[in-house]
Scaffold this active site. Structure first.
Site, short mmCIF file in Angstrom:
data_model
loop_
_atom_site.label_atom_id
_atom_site.label_comp_id
_atom_site.label_asym_id
_atom_site.label_seq_id
_atom_site.Cartn_x
_atom_site.Cartn_y
_atom_site.Cartn_z
N ASN A 42 0.97 -1.02 0.02
CA ASN A 42 -0.06 0.05 -0.10
C ASN A 42 0.99 1.38 0.05
OD1 ASN A 42 0.84 -0.92 2.57
ND2 ASN A 42 -0.89 0.18 3.56
N ASN A 45 -1.09 8.62 0.69
CA ASN A 45 -0.96 10.03 0.19
C ASN A 45 -1.57 11.10 1.11
OD1 ASN A 45 -1.80 12.37 -1.73
ND2 ASN A 45 -0.10 11.20 -2.58
N ALA A 46 -1.13 12.09 1.36
CA ALA A 46 -1.76 13.16 2.31
C ALA A 46 -3.05 13.45 1.72
CB ALA A 46 -0.95 14.25 2.22
N TYR A 48 -5.98 11.77 1.15
CA TYR A 48 -5.91 10.25 1.62
C TYR A 48 -6.68 9.37 0.21
CZ TYR A 48 -5.51 11.43 6.49
OH TYR A 48 -5.12 12.19 7.79
N GLU A 55 -2.65 -4.81 -3.34
CA GLU A 55 -3.21 -5.59 -4.32
C GLU A 55 -3.42 -5.02 -5.41
OE1 GLU A 55 -4.64 -5.23 -1.14
OE2 GLU A 55 -6.24 -6.29 -0.68
N CYS A 86 -10.25 -5.23 0.04
CA CYS A 86 -11.07 -4.32 -0.08
C CYS A 86 -12.02 -4.39 -1.23
CB CYS A 86 -10.72 -2.80 0.11
SG CYS A 86 -10.02 -2.15 -1.29
N CYS A 89 -10.35 -3.45 -4.54
CA CYS A 89 -9.39 -4.46 -4.93
C CYS A 89 -10.04 -5.79 -5.74
CB CYS A 89 -8.48 -4.93 -3.95
SG CYS A 89 -7.14 -3.53 -3.67
N1 THU Z 1 -5.37 -1.79 2.56
C1 THU Z 1 -4.70 -2.48 1.40
O1 THU Z 1 -3.70 -2.23 0.98
N2 THU Z 1 -5.40 -3.63 1.07
C2 THU Z 1 -6.45 -3.97 1.67
O2 THU Z 1 -6.93 -5.26 1.25
C3 THU Z 1 -7.27 -3.70 2.81
C4 THU Z 1 -6.56 -2.16 2.85
C5 THU Z 1 -4.56 -0.44 2.86
C6 THU Z 1 -5.15 0.86 2.54
C7 THU Z 1 -4.66 1.40 3.54
O3 THU Z 1 -3.36 2.12 3.15
C8 THU Z 1 -4.48 0.74 4.62
O4 THU Z 1 -4.37 -0.52 4.34
C9 THU Z 1 -5.57 1.13 5.84
O5 THU Z 1 -6.78 0.74 5.29
#
Ligand code: THU
Length: 131
Positions: A42, A45-46, A48, A55, A86, A89
């Protein structure tokens, strides 16, 4: 490559996470049909909403290098719960790999194996929906 080996790559990919806002590093490892693996993390960024999940990072890395067919994805977060992809994704992955096997992983390396279209995004809207 075994499921456990793909999970290990996802866990290691968390080391590159840029997550100063959530403090929740996530790593992913996406296996292509030809056996190559693209990792991602992941990147926050500022502003959000401009952040991207691990993924989708792995997926766009792979697609941008010409890969279109995928077999397995491991995703690892930073909690004792399994890391569930999420909705955004799941949707992005459905485009290329509806039958993808997704290994949702705990930070201790335990994982469960699920099907994208069978378990995580049944009745999804995909390319076939536009035919
Ligand atoms: N995040 C992911 O990278 N993948 C997921 O499947 C769930 C959430 C990240 C997004 C954000 O940077 C952080 O987890 C908290 O939500």
């Amino acid at each position: 490559m075994t499921d456990a080996e793909l999970v290990a790559l996802a866990l290691a990919a968390r080391n590159h996470s840029y997550s100063p806002y959530s403090h929740f590093p996530v790593g992913a490892a996406l296996e292509c049909a030809d056996g190559t693996v693209y990792t991602g993390c992941n990147v926050e960024n500022a502003a959000y909403g401009s952040s991207i999940c691990a993924e989708r990072t792995a997926l766009v890395k792979a697609v941008s290098e010409g890969k279109r067919t995928f077999t397995r994805l491991a995703v690892a977060g930073s909690s004792d719960d399994y890391c569930w992809p999420c909705g955004a994704c799941r949707q992005m992955l459905l485009e290329f790999a509806p039958h993808l096997t997704v290994l949702c992983t705990r930070q201790n390396g335990d994982f469960v194996s699920l099907s994208l279209d069978g378990d995580l995004l049944p009745h999804g809207f995909g390319p076939h929906s536009l035919e």
